[in-house]
Scaffold this motif. Structure first.
Motif, PDB file in Angstrom:
ATOM      1  N   ASP A  20      97.858  28.344  -8.538  1.00  0.00           N
ATOM      2  CA  ASP A  20      99.002  27.717  -8.016  1.00  0.00           C
ATOM      3  C   ASP A  20     100.423  28.143  -8.556  1.00  0.00           C
ATOM      4  OD1 ASP A  20     100.466  25.485  -7.393  1.00  0.00           O
ATOM      5  OD2 ASP A  20      99.741  24.183  -8.662  1.00  0.00           O
ATOM      6  N   ALA A  21     101.181  28.770  -7.496  1.00  0.00           N
ATOM      7  CA  ALA A  21     102.339  29.050  -7.890  1.00  0.00           C
ATOM      8  C   ALA A  21     103.351  28.102  -8.262  1.00  0.00           C
ATOM      9  CB  ALA A  21     102.751  30.024  -6.464  1.00  0.00           C
ATOM     10  N   ASN A  22     102.869  26.774  -7.682  1.00  0.00           N
ATOM     11  CA  ASN A  22     103.834  25.525  -8.171  1.00  0.00           C
ATOM     12  C   ASN A  22     105.108  25.777  -7.720  1.00  0.00           C
ATOM     13  OD1 ASN A  22     104.469  23.315  -8.989  1.00  0.00           O
ATOM     14  ND2 ASN A  22     104.705  23.863 -11.114  1.00  0.00           N
ATOM     15  N   GLY A  40      99.951  44.625  -6.489  1.00  0.00           N
ATOM     16  CA  GLY A  40      99.274  43.644  -7.364  1.00  0.00           C
ATOM     17  C   GLY A  40     100.127  42.248  -7.269  1.00  0.00           C
ATOM     18  N   TYR A  41     101.183  42.518  -6.700  1.00  0.00           N
ATOM     19  CA  TYR A  41     102.043  41.335  -6.541  1.00  0.00           C
ATOM     20  C   TYR A  41     102.280  40.549  -5.186  1.00  0.00           C
ATOM     21  CZ  TYR A  41     103.680  42.906 -11.290  1.00  0.00           C
ATOM     22  OH  TYR A  41     103.855  43.007 -12.106  1.00  0.00           O
ATOM     23  N   LEU A  42     102.638  39.329  -5.105  1.00  0.00           N
ATOM     24  CA  LEU A  42     102.880  38.640  -3.773  1.00  0.00           C
ATOM     25  C   LEU A  42     104.402  38.290  -3.964  1.00  0.00           C
ATOM     26  CD1 LEU A  42     101.670  37.183  -1.185  1.00  0.00           C
ATOM     27  CD2 LEU A  42     101.401  35.213  -2.869  1.00  0.00           C
ATOM     28  N   TYR A  43     105.113  38.846  -2.720  1.00  0.00           N
ATOM     29  CA  TYR A  43     106.455  38.233  -2.577  1.00  0.00           C
ATOM     30  C   TYR A  43     106.497  37.205  -1.570  1.00  0.00           C
ATOM     31  CZ  TYR A  43     107.011  43.145  -4.721  1.00  0.00           C
ATOM     32  OH  TYR A  43     107.051  44.255  -5.385  1.00  0.00           O
ATOM     33  N   GLY A  52     107.003  27.192 -10.893  1.00  0.00           N
ATOM     34  CA  GLY A  52     106.657  26.666 -11.921  1.00  0.00           C
ATOM     35  C   GLY A  52     107.932  26.045 -12.489  1.00  0.00           C
ATOM     36  N   SER A  53     108.367  26.111 -13.688  1.00  0.00           N
ATOM     37  CA  SER A  53     109.528  25.551 -14.453  1.00  0.00           C
ATOM     38  C   SER A  53     110.590  26.571 -14.183  1.00  0.00           C
ATOM     39  CB  SER A  53     109.295  24.996 -15.776  1.00  0.00           C
ATOM     40  OG  SER A  53     109.174  26.285 -16.387  1.00  0.00           O
ATOM     41  N   THR A  54     110.712  27.498 -13.656  1.00  0.00           N
ATOM     42  CA  THR A  54     111.779  28.653 -13.548  1.00  0.00           C
ATOM     43  C   THR A  54     112.458  28.569 -12.189  1.00  0.00           C
ATOM     44  OG1 THR A  54     110.528  30.171 -14.855  1.00  0.00           O
ATOM     45  CG2 THR A  54     112.133  31.161 -13.889  1.00  0.00           C
ATOM     46  N   THR A  65      96.793  37.873  -8.762  1.00  0.00           N
ATOM     47  CA  THR A  65      95.496  37.069  -9.402  1.00  0.00           C
ATOM     48  C   THR A  65      95.826  35.924  -9.984  1.00  0.00           C
ATOM     49  OG1 THR A  65      94.975  39.462  -9.885  1.00  0.00           O
ATOM     50  CG2 THR A  65      93.831  37.707 -11.246  1.00  0.00           C
ATOM     51  N   ASP A  66      96.550  35.561 -10.674  1.00  0.00           N
ATOM     52  CA  ASP A  66      96.772  34.057 -11.270  1.00  0.00           C
ATOM     53  C   ASP A  66      98.224  33.488 -10.881  1.00  0.00           C
ATOM     54  OD1 ASP A  66      99.135  35.436 -12.654  1.00  0.00           O
ATOM     55  OD2 ASP A  66      98.311  35.419 -14.638  1.00  0.00           O
ATOM     56  N   ALA A  67      98.686  34.008 -10.084  1.00  0.00           N
ATOM     57  CA  ALA A  67      99.917  33.154  -9.311  1.00  0.00           C
ATOM     58  C   ALA A  67     101.142  33.106 -10.567  1.00  0.00           C
ATOM     59  CB  ALA A  67      99.738  31.685  -8.875  1.00  0.00           C
ATOM     60  N   SER A  68     101.111  33.870 -11.825  1.00  0.00           N
ATOM     61  CA  SER A  68     102.228  33.695 -12.573  1.00  0.00           C
ATOM     62  C   SER A  68     103.459  34.449 -12.143  1.00  0.00           C
ATOM     63  CB  SER A  68     101.730  34.318 -13.787  1.00  0.00           C
ATOM     64  OG  SER A  68     101.506  35.771 -13.863  1.00  0.00           O
ATOM     65  N   LEU A  69     104.548  33.870 -12.262  1.00  0.00           N
ATOM     66  CA  LEU A  69     105.897  34.308 -11.849  1.00  0.00           C
ATOM     67  C   LEU A  69     106.179  35.730 -12.654  1.00  0.00           C
ATOM     68  CD1 LEU A  69     108.539  34.051 -10.387  1.00  0.00           C
ATOM     69  CD2 LEU A  69     109.438  32.696 -12.227  1.00  0.00           C
ATOM     70  N   ASP A  70     106.834  36.724 -12.051  1.00  0.00           N
ATOM     71  CA  ASP A  70     107.104  37.755 -12.592  1.00  0.00           C
ATOM     72  C   ASP A  70     108.519  37.630 -13.035  1.00  0.00           C
ATOM     73  OD1 ASP A  70     108.208  40.262 -13.553  1.00  0.00           O
ATOM     74  OD2 ASP A  70     107.380  41.587 -11.911  1.00  0.00           O
ATOM     75  N   THR A  71     108.824  37.241 -14.419  1.00  0.00           N
ATOM     76  CA  THR A  71     110.061  36.927 -14.883  1.00  0.00           C
ATOM     77  C   THR A  71     111.231  37.947 -15.052  1.00  0.00           C
ATOM     78  OG1 THR A  71     109.317  36.977 -17.144  1.00  0.00           O
ATOM     79  CG2 THR A  71     109.073  34.858 -16.187  1.00  0.00           C
ATOM     80  N   ASN A  72     110.498  39.275 -15.057  1.00  0.00           N
ATOM     81  CA  ASN A  72     111.429  40.435 -15.099  1.00  0.00           C
ATOM     82  C   ASN A  72     112.072  40.930 -13.831  1.00  0.00           C
ATOM     83  OD1 ASN A  72     110.989  41.001 -17.801  1.00  0.00           O
ATOM     84  ND2 ASN A  72     109.112  42.056 -17.178  1.00  0.00           N
ATOM     85  N   TRP A  73     111.413  40.380 -12.727  1.00  0.00           N
ATOM     86  CA  TRP A  73     111.871  40.501 -11.128  1.00  0.00           C
ATOM     87  C   TRP A  73     112.692  39.177 -10.783  1.00  0.00           C
ATOM     88  CZ3 TRP A  73     111.872  39.177  -6.002  1.00  0.00           C
ATOM     89  CH2 TRP A  73     111.919  40.443  -5.230  1.00  0.00           C
ATOM     90  N   THR A  74     114.189  39.262 -10.970  1.00  0.00           N
ATOM     91  CA  THR A  74     115.095  38.125 -11.208  1.00  0.00           C
ATOM     92  C   THR A  74     115.878  38.103  -9.647  1.00  0.00           C
ATOM     93  OG1 THR A  74     116.559  39.331 -12.301  1.00  0.00           O
ATOM     94  CG2 THR A  74     114.955  37.891 -13.474  1.00  0.00           C
TER      95      THR A  74
END
Length: 181
Positions: A20-22, A40-43, A52-54, A65-74
């Motif tokens: 869930d990318a939320n 390995g990323y989805l744009y 999420g909350s960001t 894989t897990d829909a976590s946000l890449d927080t370095n790619w801003t």
């Protein structure tokens, strides 16, 4: 799921309930207009305000894989904008839509962004889309062929040259129109 879901390609095509990318947007509906995979990323290009909350406006990179946000790619666009189409040449993504800033730098509806972990905006490549009423034009579709990017959308000029609704742009330099320099 808010505008984005992962389906199984096997069996019944069921939704992966753990992924869930939320995506959220405080003003109402969330739209995911364009998706691109690579490394390995989805744009995700669209109209949203958070992953999420960001806070992320209209353009984000998440882990496939897990829909976590890449927080370095801003890289992001202005809060009132949206990204309607994204495409990649393998090193950069080209994003177009209705926006006037990318990474707080003026861009008129189109931007070139590194796919690496920095997500940096190419400061040299800056085609300008506009309408005859001098408003920023809107891109809605992209196609890559050789060293050119073909852009479709709602605009009258590209780089001050009349190209109603369809323009070829160079992938290098400033994004000039081939043959119109």
């Amino acid at each position: 799921r808010a505008s984005l879901a992962k389906f199984s390609l096997l069996g019944t095509g069921s939704i992966d309930t753990t992924w869930d990318a939320n995506l959220t947007f405080s003003a109402g509906s969330v739209y995911s207009y364009s998706l691109l995979t690579g490394g390995g990323y989805l744009y995700i290009g669209g109209s949203y305000g958070k992953v999420g909350s960001t806070v992320r406006y209209g353009l984000s990179r998440i882990n496939e894989t897990d829909a976590s946000l890449d927080t370095n790619w801003t890289t992001g666009i202005n809060s009132s904008g949206s990204v309607k189409s994204i495409i990649s040449d393998g090193s950069y993504i080209y994003a177009t839509g209705s926006f006037s800033y990318a990474n707080s730098i003026a861009r008129s509806g189109i931007a070139k962004i590194a796919m690496d972990s920095s997500g940096s905006l190419d400061n040299t490549w800056k085609p300008a889309l506009s309408t005859f009423s001098q408003t920023v034009g809107t891109g809605s579709s992209l196609y890559l062929s050789g060293a050119n990017l073909f852009l479709g959308g709602t605009f009258d000029t590209a780089n001050t040259i009349v190209h109603p609704n369809l323009a070829p742009l160079s992938l290098t330099g400033t994004g000039t129109i081939p043959g119109d320099q």
